[in-house]
Design an enzyme around this catalytic site. Sequence first.
Site, PDB file in Angstrom:
ATOM      1  N   GLU A  39      -2.726   5.192 -10.188  1.00 38.88           N
ATOM      2  CA  GLU A  39      -3.268   5.665 -11.459  1.00 38.88           C
ATOM      3  C   GLU A  39      -3.156   7.186 -11.585  1.00 38.88           C
ATOM      4  OE1 GLU A  39      -5.944   2.149 -10.121  1.00 38.88           O
ATOM      5  OE2 GLU A  39      -4.693   3.712  -9.217  1.00 38.88           O
ATOM      6  N   CYS A  74     -10.458   5.991  -8.749  1.00 45.17           N
ATOM      7  CA  CYS A  74      -9.528   5.928  -9.881  1.00 45.17           C
ATOM      8  C   CYS A  74     -10.235   5.469 -11.162  1.00 45.17           C
ATOM      9  CB  CYS A  74      -8.370   4.988  -9.565  1.00 45.17           C
ATOM     10  SG  CYS A  74      -7.265   5.642  -8.282  1.00 45.17           S
ATOM     11  N   ARG A 129      11.079  -5.781   9.181  1.00 45.50           N
ATOM     12  CA  ARG A 129      10.233  -5.032  10.120  1.00 45.50           C
ATOM     13  C   ARG A 129       9.574  -3.844   9.431  1.00 45.50           C
ATOM     14  NH1 ARG A 129      14.018  -4.537  15.596  1.00 45.50           N
ATOM     15  NH2 ARG A 129      13.944  -6.745  16.208  1.00 45.50           N
ATOM     16  N   LEU A 165      12.627  -3.005  19.043  1.00 46.26           N
ATOM     17  CA  LEU A 165      11.702  -3.459  17.997  1.00 46.26           C
ATOM     18  C   LEU A 165      11.468  -2.381  16.938  1.00 46.26           C
ATOM     19  CD1 LEU A 165       9.051  -5.331  20.193  1.00 46.26           C
ATOM     20  CD2 LEU A 165      11.119  -6.252  19.123  1.00 46.26           C
TER      21      LEU A 165
END
Length: 349
Positions: free
Chosen positions: A52, A88, A188, A208
Site C-alpha cells: 500500500e 497500512c 528453491r 542446496l
Amino acid sequence: MKPEFFMQRSIELAKRGAGYTAPNPMVGALLVYEARIIGEGWHQRHGEAHAEVNCLASVKDEDRDLVSKSTMYVTLEPCAHFGKTPPCADLIITSHIPKVVIGCRDPFTKVDGKGISKLQAAGVEVQLNVMEKECMDLNKRFLTFHTLHRPYIILKWAQSADGKISSGTDKRLLISNEYSNRLVHRWRSEEAAILVGTNTVLMDDPSLTTRLWPGPSPIRLVIDMDLSLPQHLKIFDRKVRTIVFNTIKHEEQENLLYYQVTHDVSLVHQITNALYQLNIQSVLVEGGATTLQSFIEEGLWDETRVIQNSKLKIQTGLAAPDLPQAIKTEDQQFDDDIIEIFKPVGHDS
C-alpha cells in the site's frame, strides 16, 4: 471494469515479491480512478515498505489530487499494527481513500479483521473477498503457517519412466534435464527452507542453493541424527544458514544451528514444530526416499512435485515414494521431462 480485473493485476504485482517477503506475505496493491490505474505497488522485501505504501508513493504528482477519489485494490487485508513499518490501514485513512477492495482476510493474530474494522470505523467503504481463492493461493505458505501452525510443506523428487529415483548404487544418476533443473532452482528460491536426509547428503554432496536461478537460496535443513556427516561437505560451508537435526546437541554457531531432537517422538512432527518455532513458513523436501515417505505417511504435506523422465528406464533401483490419496492438479512438459503437481485428497485446491 469489474473489480476482478484490477485484483488480478494486484496478484501479478504481488508475485514479484516471491522468495523475498517471508515471513511476511506477498501483497500487491493498485489505486484506481475511474477505471484508470494511477498507482501500483507490491511488498518487495521483508522489513521494507508494504504494498500500500509503495502503491501510494508511485502516484504521479499530477494525479495526487485524485487519490481521495480513488479505490484501492489490495490482495490481503491491510495491517492495523506497528511492526517493522506503520499500519497500512492508518495510511489509507489519512490519505482519504474512500474505498478499499480486499482479496482475502489476514489470519495473523495482530491483524485478523482489525484492519478491516479500522477502515470501516473511519468511514472507508470496504469490499471483501474479491478473487478470494486466488488471493489465498498466492499466500498459501503464510496462511498455512498462521492457521495450522506449521510450515507449508512441498515434497519433490525426480523419477525414471519406470518409477525409480536412483540406480541403487553409489553412482549418482542424473534423471531430470537442464530445463527441469533450472525450474527446481526457481522452486528453491520461492521457499524459506529445503530439507534433505543423511543419505542424500552423503551420496550427492549437494549445495542446496539457487546457483541456476537468480533468487535467494533457502535455509538448508539436514537430518543427521548421529552427527556422522563429514564436515568437508558443501552443506557445512557456512555460505547459507543451515540447521542440522540431530540427537546429540543443541548448539548455535556462525550460520549453523544444531537442533536437538529425540527418538521418542515422530521426527517429522519434531521438524515441523521446530520450523514453526523458528518462524520458517515453508519447506521444500527434496529427499531422500525415506525422508519423503515419512512425510507422506504422517500426512504432513500440502503439495508434491514429481519430475518424470519419460524416456529413461532404470529397471533395477530404488523405487520412488508411494503417494496414496493424492490428486493431480497440474502437469507440464520440458522436452523429455514431465512435471506433475499433486495435492492431498480433500485439500482445497
